[in-house]
Motif scaffolding. Sequence first.
Motif, PDB file in Angstrom:
ATOM      1  N   LEU A 232       0.978  -1.295   0.068  1.00  0.00           N
ATOM      2  CA  LEU A 232       0.075   0.077  -0.001  1.00  0.00           C
ATOM      3  C   LEU A 232       0.694   1.110   0.159  1.00  0.00           C
ATOM      4  O   LEU A 232       1.475   1.731   1.001  1.00  0.00           O
ATOM      5  CB  LEU A 232      -0.863   0.075   1.098  1.00  0.00           C
ATOM      6  N   VAL A 233       1.034   1.980  -1.208  1.00  0.00           N
ATOM      7  CA  VAL A 233       2.089   2.955  -1.373  1.00  0.00           C
ATOM      8  C   VAL A 233       1.315   4.411  -1.310  1.00  0.00           C
ATOM      9  O   VAL A 233       0.344   4.710  -1.623  1.00  0.00           O
ATOM     10  CB  VAL A 233       2.539   2.968  -2.796  1.00  0.00           C
ATOM     11  N   PRO A 234       1.922   5.133  -0.135  1.00  0.00           N
ATOM     12  CA  PRO A 234       1.326   6.199   0.182  1.00  0.00           C
ATOM     13  C   PRO A 234       1.681   7.312  -0.917  1.00  0.00           C
ATOM     14  O   PRO A 234       2.821   7.505  -1.416  1.00  0.00           O
ATOM     15  CB  PRO A 234       2.168   6.624   1.560  1.00  0.00           C
ATOM     16  N   ASP A 235       0.656   8.349  -1.116  1.00  0.00           N
ATOM     17  CA  ASP A 235       0.694   9.415  -2.007  1.00  0.00           C
ATOM     18  C   ASP A 235       1.855   9.022  -3.221  1.00  0.00           C
ATOM     19  O   ASP A 235       2.550   9.695  -3.707  1.00  0.00           O
ATOM     20  CB  ASP A 235       1.066  10.655  -1.278  1.00  0.00           C
ATOM     21  N   ALA A 236       1.267   8.098  -4.092  1.00  0.00           N
ATOM     22  CA  ALA A 236       2.132   7.331  -5.201  1.00  0.00           C
ATOM     23  C   ALA A 236       2.521   8.265  -6.170  1.00  0.00           C
ATOM     24  O   ALA A 236       1.270   8.767  -6.873  1.00  0.00           O
ATOM     25  CB  ALA A 236       1.805   6.193  -5.581  1.00  0.00           C
ATOM     26  N   ASP A 237       3.542   8.462  -6.945  1.00  0.00           N
ATOM     27  CA  ASP A 237       3.790   8.987  -8.176  1.00  0.00           C
ATOM     28  C   ASP A 237       3.517   7.645  -9.151  1.00  0.00           C
ATOM     29  O   ASP A 237       4.208   6.708  -9.324  1.00  0.00           O
ATOM     30  CB  ASP A 237       5.070   9.433  -8.526  1.00  0.00           C
ATOM     31  N   ARG A 238       2.379   7.730  -9.805  1.00  0.00           N
ATOM     32  CA  ARG A 238       1.998   6.255 -10.505  1.00  0.00           C
ATOM     33  C   ARG A 238       2.846   5.985 -11.579  1.00  0.00           C
ATOM     34  O   ARG A 238       3.210   4.679 -11.731  1.00  0.00           O
ATOM     35  CB  ARG A 238       0.472   6.828 -11.158  1.00  0.00           C
ATOM     36  N   GLU A 239       3.460   6.693 -12.262  1.00  0.00           N
ATOM     37  CA  GLU A 239       4.451   6.444 -13.438  1.00  0.00           C
ATOM     38  C   GLU A 239       5.650   5.938 -13.007  1.00  0.00           C
ATOM     39  O   GLU A 239       6.192   5.090 -13.177  1.00  0.00           O
ATOM     40  CB  GLU A 239       4.734   7.611 -14.424  1.00  0.00           C
ATOM     41  N   HIS A 240       6.035   6.503 -11.728  1.00  0.00           N
ATOM     42  CA  HIS A 240       7.299   6.104 -10.856  1.00  0.00           C
ATOM     43  C   HIS A 240       7.329   4.727 -10.508  1.00  0.00           C
ATOM     44  O   HIS A 240       7.819   3.539 -10.645  1.00  0.00           O
ATOM     45  CB  HIS A 240       7.811   7.081  -9.965  1.00  0.00           C
ATOM     46  N   VAL A 241       5.890   4.459  -9.980  1.00  0.00           N
ATOM     47  CA  VAL A 241       5.739   3.121  -9.211  1.00  0.00           C
ATOM     48  C   VAL A 241       5.605   2.042 -10.466  1.00  0.00           C
ATOM     49  O   VAL A 241       6.343   1.117 -10.283  1.00  0.00           O
ATOM     50  CB  VAL A 241       4.493   3.125  -8.737  1.00  0.00           C
ATOM     51  N   LEU A 242       4.915   2.214 -11.486  1.00  0.00           N
ATOM     52  CA  LEU A 242       4.826   1.407 -12.645  1.00  0.00           C
ATOM     53  C   LEU A 242       6.215   1.269 -13.189  1.00  0.00           C
ATOM     54  O   LEU A 242       6.537   0.009 -13.514  1.00  0.00           O
ATOM     55  CB  LEU A 242       3.862   1.949 -13.617  1.00  0.00           C
ATOM     56  N   ARG A 243       7.155   2.036 -13.399  1.00  0.00           N
ATOM     57  CA  ARG A 243       8.381   1.778 -13.698  1.00  0.00           C
ATOM     58  C   ARG A 243       9.106   0.943 -12.690  1.00  0.00           C
ATOM     59  O   ARG A 243       9.911   0.012 -13.069  1.00  0.00           O
ATOM     60  CB  ARG A 243       9.222   3.194 -13.914  1.00  0.00           C
ATOM     61  N   LEU A 244       9.229   1.340 -11.260  1.00  0.00           N
ATOM     62  CA  LEU A 244       9.644   0.202 -10.583  1.00  0.00           C
ATOM     63  C   LEU A 244       9.212  -1.168 -10.592  1.00  0.00           C
ATOM     64  O   LEU A 244       9.872  -2.069 -10.304  1.00  0.00           O
ATOM     65  CB  LEU A 244       9.381   0.986  -9.056  1.00  0.00           C
TER      66      LEU A 244
END
Length: 378
Positions: A232-244
Amino acid sequence: MSRAVEGAAELGLDHAAIAALRALLPVTADEVVQAVIDEVPSYEGALSGRMGVTIRRAVRTALSHFLDVADGADTQDVATEAAYELGRGEVRDGRSMDALLSAYRVGARVAWRSLAAAAVSSGLPADRIAKFAELLFVYIDELSAASAAGHADELVVRGRVRERYLEQLCRDLIAGESEEVLIASAERAGWTPPGSLTAVLLPSSHARSAHRLLDPRTLLLEDLPDSTAVLLVPDADREHVLRLMADRSAVVGPARPWTRAASSFARATRARALSEGTLDTERCLVDLVLSADPEAYADLRARVLAPLRDQRPATARRLEETLRAWLLHHGRRDEVAASLFVHPQTVRYRMGQLRDLFGDLTSPERVLELTLALARHP
């Protein structure tokens, strides 16, 4: 046997010298505490009132045990246990081991200054005063080592307890517990709620490595069915999370207010059943909508496409493909023909068949039903 106890046997202080040193303990303890307050910022204001009385008593007890050791008694275990508990207590009070070690260094210096003066006054020879100093500092080293062990053990225990609290918070969040329960669970875990949470489902084998790349507040639960974990990722930068998450077979749900993280988890769970590999749920919303009620969708297809039921399978398949292309290209015959790799006249012929079977193909209601029914391949 400790080095302090071994050294005491060689010191040979007489009882009169020990008694003189004991008489100084209350004053020495006060001087030690005051020096710690003055020289170690972490203890400023911490040793007043009842706490100050307790600490002064503890210092007197530690010094008294030291004199017991100097007098040949083996009471080191009692002092070591007290030092160990002191280290644990410092964690509970929020102080670092560095602060406690600084307090020990200051205390050793001040205690030696006071006790050395008494030792000189009692006529102790210079070589035995030197041995007395060595014994005192060995004793302090052993106490500080015990405190360090207690401090480290308490950190481990508290870390494990907090980890369990964080896991329970994650369970409460994905279970959709009430806001009151979630707030209490977050407070118990010492976790500051963010504005939003994004659920990420991935194989448990990838969870820990992914967790280390994300915001430290990210919650992790590894024991979901089918060897699956959720982040459960807080205040996520979506594109950054998808890259990771690339190449981790992850499913990234939508961002939701933190008390509604269950919604993000539910969507990611449903999306995971649609496809393998890394998946952004924002890019498969149509499939998610159409798969929300499989039986309802099957009933819709059966009713809307009933006119094709009596056709031969090959004919029905060609007509269905043509109707889908016609809807996608808004009836533009040449574009429909190009997408099907057929001649425009073939499209015209098939559309004639479809109008005979379905009747009006232009009413908004009919177009909507056909679009939904043909949105997914059977």
